[in-house]
Design a protein around this motif. Structure first.
Motif, mmCIF file in Angstrom:
data_model
loop_
_atom_site.group_PDB
_atom_site.id
_atom_site.type_symbol
_atom_site.label_atom_id
_atom_site.label_comp_id
_atom_site.label_asym_id
_atom_site.label_seq_id
_atom_site.Cartn_x
_atom_site.Cartn_y
_atom_site.Cartn_z
ATOM 1 N N PRO A 321 36.498 24.189 18.508
ATOM 2 C CA PRO A 321 37.589 24.981 17.930
ATOM 3 C C PRO A 321 37.124 26.390 17.582
ATOM 4 N N THR A 322 37.997 27.373 17.833
ATOM 5 C CA THR A 322 37.719 28.749 17.417
ATOM 6 C C THR A 322 38.291 29.018 16.033
ATOM 7 N N ASP A 323 39.132 28.103 15.541
ATOM 8 C CA ASP A 323 39.761 28.278 14.235
ATOM 9 C C ASP A 323 38.924 27.600 13.165
ATOM 10 N N GLY A 394 57.053 34.234 15.675
ATOM 11 C CA GLY A 394 57.052 33.726 14.311
ATOM 12 C C GLY A 394 55.668 33.746 13.686
ATOM 13 N N MET A 395 54.646 33.383 14.463
ATOM 14 C CA MET A 395 53.280 33.401 13.935
ATOM 15 C C MET A 395 52.837 34.819 13.571
ATOM 16 N N LEU A 396 53.201 35.796 14.411
ATOM 17 C CA LEU A 396 52.840 37.182 14.111
ATOM 18 C C LEU A 396 53.534 37.664 12.840
ATOM 19 N N LEU A 397 54.816 37.323 12.681
ATOM 20 C CA LEU A 397 55.543 37.730 11.476
ATOM 21 C C LEU A 397 54.954 37.081 10.226
ATOM 22 N N ARG A 398 54.444 35.871 10.375
ATOM 23 C CA ARG A 398 53.858 35.164 9.230
ATOM 24 C C ARG A 398 52.393 35.546 9.001
ATOM 25 N N GLY A 399 51.828 36.361 9.902
ATOM 26 C CA GLY A 399 50.417 36.708 9.770
ATOM 27 C C GLY A 399 49.508 35.518 9.970
ATOM 28 N N SER A 400 49.894 34.615 10.887
ATOM 29 C CA SER A 400 49.168 33.363 11.080
ATOM 30 C C SER A 400 47.780 33.593 11.669
ATOM 31 N N GLN A 401 46.828 32.836 11.182
ATOM 32 C CA GLN A 401 45.461 32.891 11.728
ATOM 33 C C GLN A 401 45.379 32.238 13.097
ATOM 34 N N TYR A 402 46.448 31.556 13.514
ATOM 35 C CA TYR A 402 46.409 30.798 14.765
ATOM 36 C C TYR A 402 47.033 31.547 15.940
#
Length: 443
Positions: A321-323, A394-402
């Motif tokens: 995993p990179t996360d 949606g992930m970009l708007l939420r600032g997601s690490q994924y």
């Protein structure tokens, strides 16, 4: 709501205000419906391909498509429109827009459908008793006389609306309260727990709830989401007349008619094939594993013609995993359970669905085994690619690490290439939203 933040307020939405599952399921994806001979009221589609924002991972799409119901065979409706006429509704995108939207709804109903109007502010009152929907002048006249003013006793309004719906109950028909509000419940029975108990009790006896949210302001989004979910209903946010047309005209049968209730999805991943996974979105809709087979636990509903999409990001076994995923501590007193013989089958996962027919209390179980064909992302259909673009946004708007390798340019590129048939321009509008978000993010 994301659109309103971006296009009207010219600002990025708060990360916690972005629900990725709502963005995903805003769009239609033209999945195939169940065959007429099928007894199950929806079809299930599962596909797996490379994850576009992290190509070493896999992305699984689980989709449900409800059976369409033609307008001429739709069950007769007993509707009570519960209208918030409090002072907070005195804005162009609230009570006036609500009146326009309900005018659109009336044109879709038949003489066998009935409508009552209840309004509430500091108290609640019956504006119009149950009336055949064909008497449009009478209904529109009653609507036009509503004025915004006073505080908001939503609890009292709900009690009265349910009582009117009970008085005109149609056996075998659609019995539903449509709550139209900005969510500013500030007097009377305003606690979420109290309201949830009320709508649960009413839905168990056959009267469902639809919530239509208007305006931003004091919109109590969390409360409205909860009571609509517990009321065997649905929840839509209406910010324009075009959105009112989408919910109350194009998707009318899905808004009014429930074809399956307490629908639950449970995925069992094969540990021999999957090292880790995550469900994208649905943070407010997760169930404990033991609740899957518990028919007393409430879950979501599917309306006629509705589709539901869920995406799972999967880390295959053997991939580092990179996360920053949590590590499992080794056990001192016991060994992990051995894998069963089925783990060597090459199956990626088993999708299990439980649902109840609208008039049943015992659920039915569907199971489907899924293998990974190794497909690349560009080998998937337009619906898969567009859904991935929406999730990435949606992930970009939420600032997601994924969000991995993706940025707004990538999202826009994938969305543009997968617009496909777009009769109402909603997918092209999505591309415009991505562009606006990028310009705001670059400030």
């Amino acid at each position: 709501k994301v659109r309103q933040y971006l296009m009207q307020y010219h600002q990025l939405p708060r990360p916690d205000a972005v629900r990725i599952e709502e963005l995903l399921n805003y769009f239609q994806y033209d999945y195939s419906p169940p065959a007429e001979s099928e007894s199950v009221p929806f079809a299930t589609h599962v596909d797996v391909a490379a994850c576009p924002w992290n190509p070493r991972y896999r992305l699984a799409r689980v989709a449900i498509q409800g059976r369409e119901i033609a307008q001429d065979v739709r069950p007769h409706s007993n509707l009570v429109l519960l209208i918030d006429s409090s002072g907070s509704m005195n804005a162009p995108n609230k009570l006036p827009l609500l009146k326009q939207g309900l005018g659109l709804l009336l044109r879709q109903l038949s003489a066998t459908d009935r409508i009552a109007l209840v309004a509430y502010a500091g108290g609640a009152g019956l504006v119009l008793d149950s009336t055949p929907a064909s008497e449009t002048e009478t209904i529109l006249g009653a609507l036009s006389r509503l004025r915004a003013g006073g505080s908001t006793n939503g609890g009292e309004g709900l009690e009265l609306a349910y009582a009117i719906a009970r008085d005109h109950f149609i056996e075998g028909g659609t019995n539903r309260v449509l709550l139209c509000t900005d969510g500013d419940f500030n007097v009377g029975q305003s606690g979420t727990d109290q309201l949830v108990r009320m709508v649960e009790q009413q839905s168990s006896s056959g009267i469902d709830l639809t919530v239509l949210g208007f305006g931003m302001g004091n919109l109590n989004d969390s409360m409205l989401e909860q009571i609509s979910g517990r009321g065997n209903g649905n929840y839509a946010f209406i910010d324009t007349i075009q959105e009112a047309n989408k919910v109350l005209v194009q998707q009318l049968s899905g808004t009014l008619v429930t074809i399956a209730k307490d629908v639950k999805i449970q995925i069992e991943f094969n540990r021999a094939e999957v090292a880790a996974y995550r469900l994208i979105g649905y943070e407010n809709r997760l169930l404990e594993s033991e609740d899957f087979a518990d028919d007393t636990k409430d879950a979501g509903e599917i309306g006629a013609g509705h589709c539901v999409t869920a995406l799972y990001e999967i880390i295959p076994s053997g991939v580092t995993p990179t996360d920053d995923l949590p590590q499992v501590d080794s056990l001192k007193y016991q060994q992990p359970p051995a894998l069963s013989a089925a783990a060597e089958s090459g199956e990626l996962m088993t999708v299990k669905l439980r649902y109840k027919l609208p008039d049943e209390e015992q659920s039915e179980l569907i199971e489907r085994v899924v293998r990974d064909s190794g497909a690349a992302f560009d080998q998937t259909d337009e619906a898969f690619q567009f859904a991935a673009a929406v999730a990435g946004f949606g992930m970009l708007l939420r600032g997601s690490q994924y969000s991995g390798e993706w940025n707004y340019d990538t999202v826009s590129e994938v969305a543009m290439s997968s617009i496909g048939s777009d009769p109402h321009g909603l997918r092209r509008e999505f591309v415009d939203l991505v562009s606006v978000a990028q310009s705001l993010d670059d400030r």
